[in-house]
Design an enzyme around this catalytic site. Structure first.
Site, PDB file in Angstrom:
ATOM      1  N   ASP A  80       0.802  -1.228   0.000  1.00  0.00           N
ATOM      2  CA  ASP A  80       0.000   0.000   0.000  1.00  0.00           C
ATOM      3  C   ASP A  80       0.834   1.277   0.000  1.00  0.00           C
ATOM      4  OD1 ASP A  80       0.749  -0.881   2.640  1.00  0.00           O
ATOM      5  OD2 ASP A  80      -0.582   0.637   3.489  1.00  0.00           O
ATOM      6  N   GLU A 138      -0.688  -1.821   5.209  1.00  0.00           N
ATOM      7  CA  GLU A 138       0.250  -1.759   6.340  1.00  0.00           C
ATOM      8  C   GLU A 138       0.198  -0.404   7.001  1.00  0.00           C
ATOM      9  OE1 GLU A 138       3.180  -1.106   8.996  1.00  0.00           O
ATOM     10  OE2 GLU A 138       3.203   0.020   7.128  1.00  0.00           O
ATOM     11  N   GLU A 139       0.054   0.653   6.200  1.00  0.00           N
ATOM     12  CA  GLU A 139       0.150   2.015   6.750  1.00  0.00           C
ATOM     13  C   GLU A 139      -0.945   2.317   7.765  1.00  0.00           C
ATOM     14  OE1 GLU A 139       2.587   3.818   6.590  1.00  0.00           O
ATOM     15  OE2 GLU A 139       3.693   3.384   4.746  1.00  0.00           O
ATOM     16  N   HIS A 364       7.490   8.862   4.439  1.00  0.00           N
ATOM     17  CA  HIS A 364       6.231   9.619   4.535  1.00  0.00           C
ATOM     18  C   HIS A 364       6.415  11.095   4.182  1.00  0.00           C
ATOM     19  CE1 HIS A 364       4.140   6.438   7.332  1.00  0.00           C
ATOM     20  NE2 HIS A 364       4.924   5.879   6.414  1.00  0.00           N
TER      21      HIS A 364
HETATM   22 ZN   LIG Z   1       5.175   3.861   6.267  1.00  0.00          ZN
HETATM   23 ZN   LIG Z   2       6.534   1.028   5.511  1.00  0.00          ZN
END
Ligand SMILES: [Zn+2]
Ligand SMILES: [Zn+2]
Length: 394
Positions: A80, A138-139, A364
């Protein structure tokens, strides 16, 4: 068995880098990884793996069955992206507004597919099987759990689980491989403070929740310094403070939100309990009330030393020039922790920053990118060689 994958990697790396860049151009958020999962399923099928799709909504599992019996080794990759507007101007920058692979999961997907490709070329030498788990979301911390709930760890249960993260806090040429806890458990907490609103010019008639919440923010800074045992670690960060929308109105409520992190479940509990106690006491002393809630997002990532030993041997054999960091830790969190809670294994970081080329923005960040030409062949070699150590026979 010791197989030298380097010639095949050399021959195939440009295609893999191109695949990563294609995924990078087409980021998808958690549980929306339809295009990505489609590419994964198609490639695994092409390689002759048996696939299961729709596991944990958009997750994909590919099973590489060996010709003889042996252990089941799981390789995990996440797929993701993040809701970020990419600011890089590369020719492979995101083509979707406000979505970006700003954590490197495009690389993880690419690496796991490449490992499947390399190992599938040696199927007749595999004793056991390799279970490739491509997870969504996952995020937001829920993809691994969704796949486990859908049976990802059954039929068969893996004996060992391996995963990696490209990591821009560490330069290319270094790998972090750490025994025991390496990444933190993470919780998302909210404190609501309720008072009595009123006229900004007549504070004595109000019970000001904004001032109470401000005191709470300050008091929360004492939890790590005064309550957590100094030999342990913890984080309490207030990251959101919402109250009021006018210059002359005392609001009726305030909302605080933030994250707690620790390597240890008992410390996580302490952090939550102390936030609640401080909020309740301060709100009450100031004529307000409060409530507290916490959602536990991940467990700590805890690596098994016996699996690290196998990965370390693979590193020393295929990339002896690498510097291996064995004491690196981060308070960042990962839902790989749920797989590692159920199956012994390891999650290691492959350094991906290249300062000279400006490829060193943090994860990020809208300008996050990695040195994929250096990292992809290396990561594939490390992962393929570690898995081979478990399942390849002569
Ligand atoms: Zn991340
Ligand atoms: Zn990651």
């Amino acid at each position: 068995m010791l197989i030298d994958f380097s010639a095949r990697i050399e021959a195939r790396q440009n295609a893999w880098i191109a695949r990563r860049r294609d995924l990078h151009q087409h980021p998808e958020l958690g549980f929306e990884e339809v295009r990505t999962a489609g590419i994964v399923a198609e490639e695994l099928t092409r390689l002759g793996l048996e696939i299961r799709t729709g596991i944990g909504k958009t997750g994909v599992i590919g099973m590489l069955e060996g010709d003889s019996d042996g252990p089941t080794i799981m390789v995990r990759a996440d797929m993701d992206a993040l809701p970020i507007q990419e600011e890089n101007e590369t020719d492979y920058a995101s083509q979707t507004p406000n979505k970006m692979h700003a954590c490197g999961h495009d690389v993880h997907t690419t690496v796991a597919l490449a490992v499947a490709e390399l190992l599938s070329e040696h199927r007749d030498q595999i004793a056991g099987r390799v279970k490739f788990v491509f997870q969504p979301a996952e995020e937001i911390g829920t993809g691994a759990g969704a796949m486990i709930a859908d049976g990802a760890l059954e039929d068969p249960k893996p004996d060992f689980a391996l995963g990696l993260h490209v990591w821009n806090e560490v330069e290319v040429g270094k790998v972090a491989l750490v025994d025991g806890p390496m990444m933190a458990a993470a919780g998302d907490f909210t404190v609501n403070v309720y008072g009595r609103g009123g006229h900004g010019a007549m504070p004595h008639d109000a019970h000001d929740p904004l001032v109470a919440a401000s005191q709470i923010v300050t008091a929360l800074q004492t939890i790590v310094s005064r309550n957590v045992n100094p030999v342990d670690v913890g984080v309490v960060s207030v990251t959101e403070f919402k109250s009021g929308d006018s210059f002359n109105v005392i609001p009726a409520s305030a909302r605080l939100r933030g994250t707690i992190r620790a390597f240890d479940t008992a410390v996580m509990e302490l952090l939550g309990n102390r936030i609640e106690a401080l909020a309740t006491g301060i709100a009450s002393a100031m004529g307000c009330t409060s409530n507290f809630s916490v959602a536990h997002l991940t467990l700590p990532v805890v690596n098994a030393p016996e699996v690290n030993a196998v990965v370390r041997q693979a590193i020393d054999r295929v990339a002896p020039e690498l510097e291996v960091l064995t004491d690196y830790k981060t308070m960042a969190a990962e839902d790989m922790s749920y797989f590692l809670d159920a199956v012994p294994g390891t999650f290691f970081f492959v350094g991906s920053a290249n300062h000279e080329r400006g490829l060193d923005y943090p994860h990020h960040h809208p300008r996050f990118d990695i040195d994929d030409e250096a990292v992809i062949p290396l990561a594939v070699n490390l992962m393929a060689s570690a898995v081979a150590a478990y399942v390849l026979t002569g």
